[in-house]
Design a protein around this motif. Sequence first.
Motif, PDB file in Angstrom:
ATOM      1  N   TYR B  25       4.384   5.809  -0.435  1.00  0.00           N
ATOM      2  CA  TYR B  25       3.599   5.027  -1.394  1.00  0.00           C
ATOM      3  C   TYR B  25       3.516   5.734  -2.738  1.00  0.00           C
ATOM      4  O   TYR B  25       3.755   5.145  -3.786  1.00  0.00           O
ATOM      5  CB  TYR B  25       2.203   4.792  -0.812  1.00  0.00           C
ATOM      6  CG  TYR B  25       1.185   4.256  -1.799  1.00  0.00           C
ATOM      7  CD1 TYR B  25       1.037   2.889  -1.988  1.00  0.00           C
ATOM      8  CD2 TYR B  25       0.377   5.116  -2.536  1.00  0.00           C
ATOM      9  CE1 TYR B  25       0.109   2.397  -2.888  1.00  0.00           C
ATOM     10  CE2 TYR B  25      -0.555   4.633  -3.443  1.00  0.00           C
ATOM     11  CZ  TYR B  25      -0.684   3.270  -3.618  1.00  0.00           C
ATOM     12  OH  TYR B  25      -1.590   2.782  -4.514  1.00  0.00           O
ATOM     13  N   GLY B  85       3.638  -7.146  -6.978  1.00  0.00           N
ATOM     14  CA  GLY B  85       3.503  -6.844  -5.556  1.00  0.00           C
ATOM     15  C   GLY B  85       3.946  -5.425  -5.220  1.00  0.00           C
ATOM     16  O   GLY B  85       3.343  -4.755  -4.382  1.00  0.00           O
ATOM     17  N   PHE B  86       4.983  -4.975  -5.918  1.00  0.00           N
ATOM     18  CA  PHE B  86       5.525  -3.635  -5.727  1.00  0.00           C
ATOM     19  C   PHE B  86       4.453  -2.588  -6.047  1.00  0.00           C
ATOM     20  O   PHE B  86       4.254  -1.622  -5.300  1.00  0.00           O
ATOM     21  CB  PHE B  86       6.710  -3.472  -6.680  1.00  0.00           C
ATOM     22  CG  PHE B  86       7.717  -2.425  -6.307  1.00  0.00           C
ATOM     23  CD1 PHE B  86       7.885  -1.998  -4.999  1.00  0.00           C
ATOM     24  CD2 PHE B  86       8.534  -1.882  -7.297  1.00  0.00           C
ATOM     25  CE1 PHE B  86       8.839  -1.036  -4.686  1.00  0.00           C
ATOM     26  CE2 PHE B  86       9.492  -0.923  -6.983  1.00  0.00           C
ATOM     27  CZ  PHE B  86       9.642  -0.500  -5.678  1.00  0.00           C
ATOM     28  N   ALA B  87       3.726  -2.792  -7.143  1.00  0.00           N
ATOM     29  CA  ALA B  87       2.685  -1.849  -7.558  1.00  0.00           C
ATOM     30  C   ALA B  87       1.510  -1.883  -6.578  1.00  0.00           C
ATOM     31  O   ALA B  87       0.910  -0.843  -6.286  1.00  0.00           O
ATOM     32  CB  ALA B  87       2.215  -2.176  -8.968  1.00  0.00           C
ATOM     33  N   LEU B  88       1.171  -3.060  -6.074  1.00  0.00           N
ATOM     34  CA  LEU B  88       0.049  -3.181  -5.136  1.00  0.00           C
ATOM     35  C   LEU B  88       0.392  -2.571  -3.774  1.00  0.00           C
ATOM     36  O   LEU B  88      -0.398  -1.829  -3.197  1.00  0.00           O
ATOM     37  CB  LEU B  88      -0.310  -4.657  -4.935  1.00  0.00           C
ATOM     38  CG  LEU B  88      -1.293  -5.252  -5.943  1.00  0.00           C
ATOM     39  CD1 LEU B  88      -1.301  -6.772  -5.806  1.00  0.00           C
ATOM     40  CD2 LEU B  88      -2.695  -4.698  -5.712  1.00  0.00           C
ATOM     41  N   ALA B  89       1.566  -2.915  -3.278  1.00  0.00           N
ATOM     42  CA  ALA B  89       1.942  -2.464  -1.944  1.00  0.00           C
ATOM     43  C   ALA B  89       2.415  -1.009  -1.958  1.00  0.00           C
ATOM     44  O   ALA B  89       2.100  -0.235  -1.066  1.00  0.00           O
ATOM     45  CB  ALA B  89       3.042  -3.361  -1.377  1.00  0.00           C
ATOM     46  N   GLY B  90       3.179  -0.654  -2.986  1.00  0.00           N
ATOM     47  CA  GLY B  90       3.795   0.669  -3.001  1.00  0.00           C
ATOM     48  C   GLY B  90       5.032   0.718  -2.113  1.00  0.00           C
ATOM     49  O   GLY B  90       5.605   1.771  -1.878  1.00  0.00           O
ATOM     50  N   TYR B  91       5.407  -0.428  -1.608  1.00  0.00           N
ATOM     51  CA  TYR B  91       6.618  -0.553  -0.807  1.00  0.00           C
ATOM     52  C   TYR B  91       7.374  -1.776  -1.298  1.00  0.00           C
ATOM     53  O   TYR B  91       6.789  -2.649  -1.942  1.00  0.00           O
ATOM     54  CB  TYR B  91       6.293  -0.774   0.677  1.00  0.00           C
ATOM     55  CG  TYR B  91       5.388   0.261   1.289  1.00  0.00           C
ATOM     56  CD1 TYR B  91       5.819   1.577   1.442  1.00  0.00           C
ATOM     57  CD2 TYR B  91       4.108  -0.070   1.717  1.00  0.00           C
ATOM     58  CE1 TYR B  91       4.991   2.532   2.006  1.00  0.00           C
ATOM     59  CE2 TYR B  91       3.271   0.888   2.284  1.00  0.00           C
ATOM     60  CZ  TYR B  91       3.712   2.185   2.426  1.00  0.00           C
ATOM     61  OH  TYR B  91       2.900   3.129   2.970  1.00  0.00           O
ATOM     62  N   CYS B  92       8.672  -1.850  -0.990  1.00  0.00           N
ATOM     63  CA  CYS B  92       9.411  -3.081  -1.250  1.00  0.00           C
ATOM     64  C   CYS B  92       9.770  -3.689   0.105  1.00  0.00           C
ATOM     65  O   CYS B  92       9.448  -3.111   1.144  1.00  0.00           O
ATOM     66  CB  CYS B  92      10.623  -2.808  -2.149  1.00  0.00           C
ATOM     67  SG  CYS B  92      11.949  -1.907  -1.365  1.00  0.00           S
ATOM     68  N   ASP B 106      -0.489   0.886   6.715  1.00  0.00           N
ATOM     69  CA  ASP B 106      -0.546  -0.065   5.599  1.00  0.00           C
ATOM     70  C   ASP B 106       0.772  -0.838   5.430  1.00  0.00           C
ATOM     71  O   ASP B 106       0.763  -1.993   5.025  1.00  0.00           O
ATOM     72  CB  ASP B 106      -0.968   0.635   4.297  1.00  0.00           C
ATOM     73  CG  ASP B 106      -0.097   1.823   3.946  1.00  0.00           C
ATOM     74  OD1 ASP B 106       0.687   2.278   4.795  1.00  0.00           O
ATOM     75  OD2 ASP B 106      -0.208   2.308   2.800  1.00  0.00           O
ATOM     76  N   THR B 110       1.982  -4.903   4.742  1.00  0.00           N
ATOM     77  CA  THR B 110       2.944  -5.381   3.740  1.00  0.00           C
ATOM     78  C   THR B 110       3.982  -6.296   4.394  1.00  0.00           C
ATOM     79  O   THR B 110       4.323  -7.346   3.854  1.00  0.00           O
ATOM     80  CB  THR B 110       3.629  -4.182   3.050  1.00  0.00           C
ATOM     81  OG1 THR B 110       2.613  -3.400   2.413  1.00  0.00           O
ATOM     82  CG2 THR B 110       4.633  -4.631   2.019  1.00  0.00           C
TER      83      THR B 110
END
Lengths: 173, 199
Positions: B25, B85-92, B106, B110
């Motif tokens: 993350y 979404g990338f910034a919120l999740a920290g994943y793709c 977490d 996602t």
Amino acid sequence: MSTKWSWVQGGIILGLWNLLIFLSGNHLGTTTAYAQTAGYITQFFSPQLIPVSTWTAGTCGTSSGLMVSWQWMLVLGTFIGGLAGSLLHREGPAPEVPELWQRRFGDRPRLRFGHAFLGGFLLLFGARIAGGCTSSHIISGMSQMAISGVLFALAVFAAGIPMATFLYRRADL
Amino acid sequence: MNLLWALIFGIGFGYILQRVGAFEYQNIVNALRLKDLTIPKFMLLSVAITSVGLFSLYSGGLVVLDMIVTNPVANIVGGLIFGAGFALAGYCPGTSIGAMAEGKRDARYTVVGGLFGVLTYTLLQQYAGLSFAAYDAGKINLADLIPLNPFSLAVIYSAAIISIIYLVDAWEQKKDARTPKNITTKNISAGTVLNHAQE
């Protein structure tokens, strides 16, 4: 001492790996696997709700039917590869909530899970509109000098940078 | 047989991403905060390498291109939503699968959020006629826009990407030199450690 690879090592290895994938006649992508999985689930509950053709007519991925496709197996492999990496290097259990997030938002796992869920929702919603995600648009698309990949990458950072900066505003972390 | 290869390619892909720390993350969020550009540099370098290799194979007729349709409106609108979404999740979509494999709780949220995202899009497509097809420009790349042979163009393109990486790296090192950071609060990847070791 970190056992991780440097970005130079990683970049060279992924570049060559991706080349092998192209040579095999395929290309990286993960969004289709999400669509296939969601498609299977809705077909199970109600075949009428969304016809198979709507799932496969999405802008992303191949025009294959609902099946365990090349991309689905690739995603399964990604899972196994990630598991292998963390087991082989004995990295131990990951914290419940990422440390950086915790320092900013405190010990509130449910808030983090909410962020993670909403993030995932936006990721796939956006990816379906755009026709692909990080792997298909950036790693695979930009390697082919595709205009779609370059536009997508620029848009991702154009929204991601202010969003991340906003989430971590006033945080000296 | 083809599916077995997909599995093998996926395992390698997941392993590479795990080794560079793309499932972390903090590495993604710090990249978007422009605090640590290790992951973008890694991705751009892979693109530069694949591109030169791919277009040399392409010139020899050994590979076919398999691009996603360029649709400026869809690519940009989708990319903007994806970026948030990338910034919120920290994943793709891909790294959340790998992070889930590592036991990160977490990341499971996602993935489930992603399934709902794809379902919502498909419902809108089915019942609200959501479509961006009017803006489709076809499967095009730089070689379709610039009258140069694709291989020469790929060499220039890769050189441009490597120049960008070099500039980004130089900027980061200058910034790090100005404000010395505690390594433990930063990225755990070897890239950072190397940079610090060089200083």
